[in-house]
Scaffold this motif. Structure first.
Motif, PDB file in Angstrom:
ATOM      1  N   SER A  28       0.827  -1.200   0.000  1.00  0.00           N
ATOM      2  CA  SER A  28       0.000   0.000   0.000  1.00  0.00           C
ATOM      3  C   SER A  28       0.860   1.247   0.000  1.00  0.00           C
ATOM      4  O   SER A  28       1.996   1.248   0.481  1.00  0.00           O
ATOM      5  CB  SER A  28      -0.918   0.011   1.233  1.00  0.00           C
ATOM      6  N   SER A  29       0.303   2.298  -0.561  1.00  0.00           N
ATOM      7  CA  SER A  29       0.993   3.583  -0.569  1.00  0.00           C
ATOM      8  C   SER A  29       0.924   4.195   0.826  1.00  0.00           C
ATOM      9  O   SER A  29      -0.140   4.239   1.441  1.00  0.00           O
ATOM     10  CB  SER A  29       0.337   4.508  -1.592  1.00  0.00           C
ATOM     11  N   GLY A  30       2.064   4.624   1.318  1.00  0.00           N
ATOM     12  CA  GLY A  30       2.097   5.197   2.666  1.00  0.00           C
ATOM     13  C   GLY A  30       3.196   6.231   2.768  1.00  0.00           C
ATOM     14  O   GLY A  30       3.748   6.668   1.751  1.00  0.00           O
ATOM     15  N   PHE A  31       3.518   6.612   3.984  1.00  0.00           N
ATOM     16  CA  PHE A  31       4.491   7.687   4.199  1.00  0.00           C
ATOM     17  C   PHE A  31       4.088   8.911   3.369  1.00  0.00           C
ATOM     18  O   PHE A  31       4.917   9.499   2.635  1.00  0.00           O
ATOM     19  CB  PHE A  31       5.914   7.244   3.812  1.00  0.00           C
ATOM     20  N   SER A  32       2.829   9.283   3.428  1.00  0.00           N
ATOM     21  CA  SER A  32       2.386  10.478   2.702  1.00  0.00           C
ATOM     22  C   SER A  32       3.043  11.706   3.333  1.00  0.00           C
ATOM     23  O   SER A  32       3.465  11.676   4.494  1.00  0.00           O
ATOM     24  CB  SER A  32       0.862  10.606   2.781  1.00  0.00           C
ATOM     25  N   VAL A  33       3.111  12.778   2.577  1.00  0.00           N
ATOM     26  CA  VAL A  33       3.774  13.976   3.109  1.00  0.00           C
ATOM     27  C   VAL A  33       3.043  14.501   4.340  1.00  0.00           C
ATOM     28  O   VAL A  33       3.675  14.997   5.289  1.00  0.00           O
ATOM     29  CB  VAL A  33       3.894  15.071   2.023  1.00  0.00           C
ATOM     30  N   ASP A  34       1.713  14.414   4.340  1.00  0.00           N
ATOM     31  CA  ASP A  34       0.977  14.878   5.517  1.00  0.00           C
ATOM     32  C   ASP A  34       1.319  14.021   6.740  1.00  0.00           C
ATOM     33  O   ASP A  34       1.481  14.549   7.855  1.00  0.00           O
ATOM     34  CB  ASP A  34      -0.538  14.822   5.248  1.00  0.00           C
ATOM     35  N   GLN A  35       1.393  12.710   6.535  1.00  0.00           N
ATOM     36  CA  GLN A  35       1.770  11.827   7.650  1.00  0.00           C
ATOM     37  C   GLN A  35       3.181  12.151   8.134  1.00  0.00           C
ATOM     38  O   GLN A  35       3.441  12.224   9.338  1.00  0.00           O
ATOM     39  CB  GLN A  35       1.703  10.363   7.202  1.00  0.00           C
ATOM     40  N   LEU A  36       4.082  12.325   7.199  1.00  0.00           N
ATOM     41  CA  LEU A  36       5.483  12.583   7.567  1.00  0.00           C
ATOM     42  C   LEU A  36       5.616  13.886   8.361  1.00  0.00           C
ATOM     43  O   LEU A  36       6.379  13.959   9.328  1.00  0.00           O
ATOM     44  CB  LEU A  36       6.343  12.638   6.299  1.00  0.00           C
ATOM     45  N   ILE A  37       4.867  14.886   7.957  1.00  0.00           N
ATOM     46  CA  ILE A  37       4.903  16.167   8.688  1.00  0.00           C
ATOM     47  C   ILE A  37       4.346  15.973  10.104  1.00  0.00           C
ATOM     48  O   ILE A  37       4.917  16.450  11.089  1.00  0.00           O
ATOM     49  CB  ILE A  37       4.120  17.243   7.918  1.00  0.00           C
ATOM     50  N   THR A  38       3.236  15.262  10.192  1.00  0.00           N
ATOM     51  CA  THR A  38       2.619  15.019  11.509  1.00  0.00           C
ATOM     52  C   THR A  38       3.573  14.254  12.422  1.00  0.00           C
ATOM     53  O   THR A  38       3.773  14.620  13.587  1.00  0.00           O
ATOM     54  CB  THR A  38       1.317  14.212  11.343  1.00  0.00           C
ATOM     55  N   TRP A  39       4.168  13.192  11.883  1.00  0.00           N
ATOM     56  CA  TRP A  39       5.071  12.381  12.704  1.00  0.00           C
ATOM     57  C   TRP A  39       6.330  13.159  13.076  1.00  0.00           C
ATOM     58  O   TRP A  39       6.907  12.953  14.137  1.00  0.00           O
ATOM     59  CB  TRP A  39       5.433  11.102  11.966  1.00  0.00           C
ATOM     60  N   GLY A  40       6.747  14.041  12.176  1.00  0.00           N
ATOM     61  CA  GLY A  40       7.906  14.880  12.496  1.00  0.00           C
ATOM     62  C   GLY A  40       7.615  15.765  13.699  1.00  0.00           C
ATOM     63  O   GLY A  40       8.445  15.893  14.605  1.00  0.00           O
ATOM     64  N   LYS A  41       6.436  16.373  13.700  1.00  0.00           N
ATOM     65  CA  LYS A  41       6.061  17.223  14.838  1.00  0.00           C
ATOM     66  C   LYS A  41       5.961  16.385  16.108  1.00  0.00           C
ATOM     67  O   LYS A  41       6.415  16.805  17.182  1.00  0.00           O
ATOM     68  CB  LYS A  41       4.721  17.900  14.548  1.00  0.00           C
ATOM     69  N   GLU A  42       5.377  15.188  15.992  1.00  0.00           N
ATOM     70  CA  GLU A  42       5.250  14.311  17.168  1.00  0.00           C
ATOM     71  C   GLU A  42       6.626  13.868  17.677  1.00  0.00           C
ATOM     72  O   GLU A  42       6.791  13.589  18.871  1.00  0.00           O
ATOM     73  CB  GLU A  42       4.404  13.087  16.815  1.00  0.00           C
ATOM     74  N   ALA A  43       7.593  13.796  16.768  1.00  0.00           N
ATOM     75  CA  ALA A  43       8.944  13.380  17.157  1.00  0.00           C
ATOM     76  C   ALA A  43       9.761  14.543  17.723  1.00  0.00           C
ATOM     77  O   ALA A  43      10.898  14.357  18.134  1.00  0.00           O
ATOM     78  CB  ALA A  43       9.669  12.782  15.956  1.00  0.00           C
ATOM     79  N   GLY A  44       9.159  15.740  17.695  1.00  0.00           N
ATOM     80  CA  GLY A  44       9.847  16.883  18.286  1.00  0.00           C
ATOM     81  C   GLY A  44      10.645  17.720  17.316  1.00  0.00           C
ATOM     82  O   GLY A  44      11.466  18.541  17.733  1.00  0.00           O
ATOM     83  N   VAL A  45      10.426  17.525  16.023  1.00  0.00           N
ATOM     84  CA  VAL A  45      11.147  18.336  15.030  1.00  0.00           C
ATOM     85  C   VAL A  45      10.663  19.779  15.131  1.00  0.00           C
ATOM     86  O   VAL A  45       9.460  20.051  15.072  1.00  0.00           O
ATOM     87  CB  VAL A  45      10.920  17.782  13.610  1.00  0.00           C
ATOM     88  N   THR A  46      11.596  20.696  15.272  1.00  0.00           N
ATOM     89  CA  THR A  46      11.227  22.093  15.521  1.00  0.00           C
ATOM     90  C   THR A  46      11.594  23.031  14.378  1.00  0.00           C
ATOM     91  O   THR A  46      11.237  24.210  14.432  1.00  0.00           O
ATOM     92  CB  THR A  46      11.920  22.584  16.806  1.00  0.00           C
ATOM     93  N   SER A  47      12.297  22.539  13.381  1.00  0.00           N
ATOM     94  CA  SER A  47      12.726  23.413  12.292  1.00  0.00           C
ATOM     95  C   SER A  47      11.528  24.052  11.606  1.00  0.00           C
ATOM     96  O   SER A  47      10.573  23.353  11.230  1.00  0.00           O
ATOM     97  CB  SER A  47      13.534  22.608  11.276  1.00  0.00           C
ATOM     98  N   SER A  48      11.584  25.364  11.407  1.00  0.00           N
ATOM     99  CA  SER A  48      10.461  26.075  10.782  1.00  0.00           C
ATOM    100  C   SER A  48      10.289  25.676   9.320  1.00  0.00           C
ATOM    101  O   SER A  48       9.212  25.828   8.755  1.00  0.00           O
ATOM    102  CB  SER A  48      10.666  27.588  10.900  1.00  0.00           C
ATOM    103  N   GLY A  49      11.352  25.216   8.700  1.00  0.00           N
ATOM    104  CA  GLY A  49      11.265  24.855   7.295  1.00  0.00           C
ATOM    105  C   GLY A  49      10.944  23.395   7.044  1.00  0.00           C
ATOM    106  O   GLY A  49      10.942  22.946   5.886  1.00  0.00           O
TER     107      GLY A  49
END
Length: 249
Positions: free
Chosen positions: A167-188
């Protein structure tokens, strides 16, 4: 036969029966004891086997983590340069997820203990869709994380949320969400993930790694350049022993 002789014969017979009874009793006791020992030994072996394969827990904080210019991520205490544990992995690879679940904490602990320098090499081994696209989006997004500790957290998050190979996964929206959940703070980060601007650099790095390291698949784990078999890499205690022994030269 006299009365005295008859009584003596009866006594001998009784004595023989008593001796046989005691012999049989000793045999049963010996058998029961043997079975008990076998059961205890078997139980101990099972416990030992489970403990040998048991995953470690991350004992404390991480060693310093740095993101290299070519995408390699290095985790080590300052001054620790050997033994080097190289991990070649693909975020879409189910075996890589299994390795992370089994031995990921051991690598973090070894680095934090100053016993190893761990280098993560994210590559893409898939050539068919949807797995290739999934892998490329995830790897490109990981390159958007420049903080080492945030990268490790995002790395772990991706494996926890790995899509199936069909199945298609790792969508950009998912990746952004998981990045925030992982504590990624970069504004870009959001913009970087959406543009997938790191795909070409990642593919170039993958080709370089595949040609120089002659990998048969992922995960591939090497200690000081020597590839480990799965019975070592996927058994935390064996992996730890291999690293400790490598440090002894």
């Amino acid at each position: 036969m006299s009365k005295r002789t008859s009584e003596a014969a009866k006594a001998r017979i009784a004595a023989q029966r008593e001796a046989l009874r005691k012999q049989d009793q000793r045999r049963r006791v010996t058998m029961i004891a043997t079975i008990a020992v076998v059961v205890v030994v078997a139980a101990a072996f099972v416990v030992w086997s489970v403990r040998q394969g048991a995953s470690e827990k991350v004992a404390g904080g991480l060693a310093a983590v740095t993101v290299q210019e070519d995408g390699t991520v290095v985790m080590a205490k300052p001054g620790v340069t050997t033994p080097v544990v190289d991990v070649y992995e693909d975020f879409q690879c189910p075996a890589c997820k299994q390795f992370e679940e089994t031995s990921g904490a051991t690598l973090k602990n070894l680095a934090a203990e100053g016993k190893a320098k761990v280098a993560y090499h994210v590559i893409t081994i898939f050539t068919q869709e949807p797995t290739k696209g999934n892998s490329l989006r995830a790897a490109s997004a990981a390159r958007c994380v420049t903080d080492g500790r945030q990268w490790v957290a995002f790395h772990d998050k991706l494996y926890k949320n790995q899509p199936s190979e069909t199945s298609s996964g790792f969508s950009v929206d998912q990746l952004i969400t998981w990045g925030k959940e992982a504590g990624v703070t970069s504004s870009g980060f959001d913009d970087c993930v959406r543009k997938q601007g790191n795909v070409q650099a990642h593919q170039t790095y993958t080709q370089q790694v595949m040609s120089t390291q002659k990998l048969g698949g992922t995960p591939t784990v090497k200690i000081n350049g020597k590839e480990l078999d799965s019975t070592t890499a996927f058994v935390p205690s064996a992996l730890r022993d291999a690293v400790v022994n490598a440090a002894k030269g």
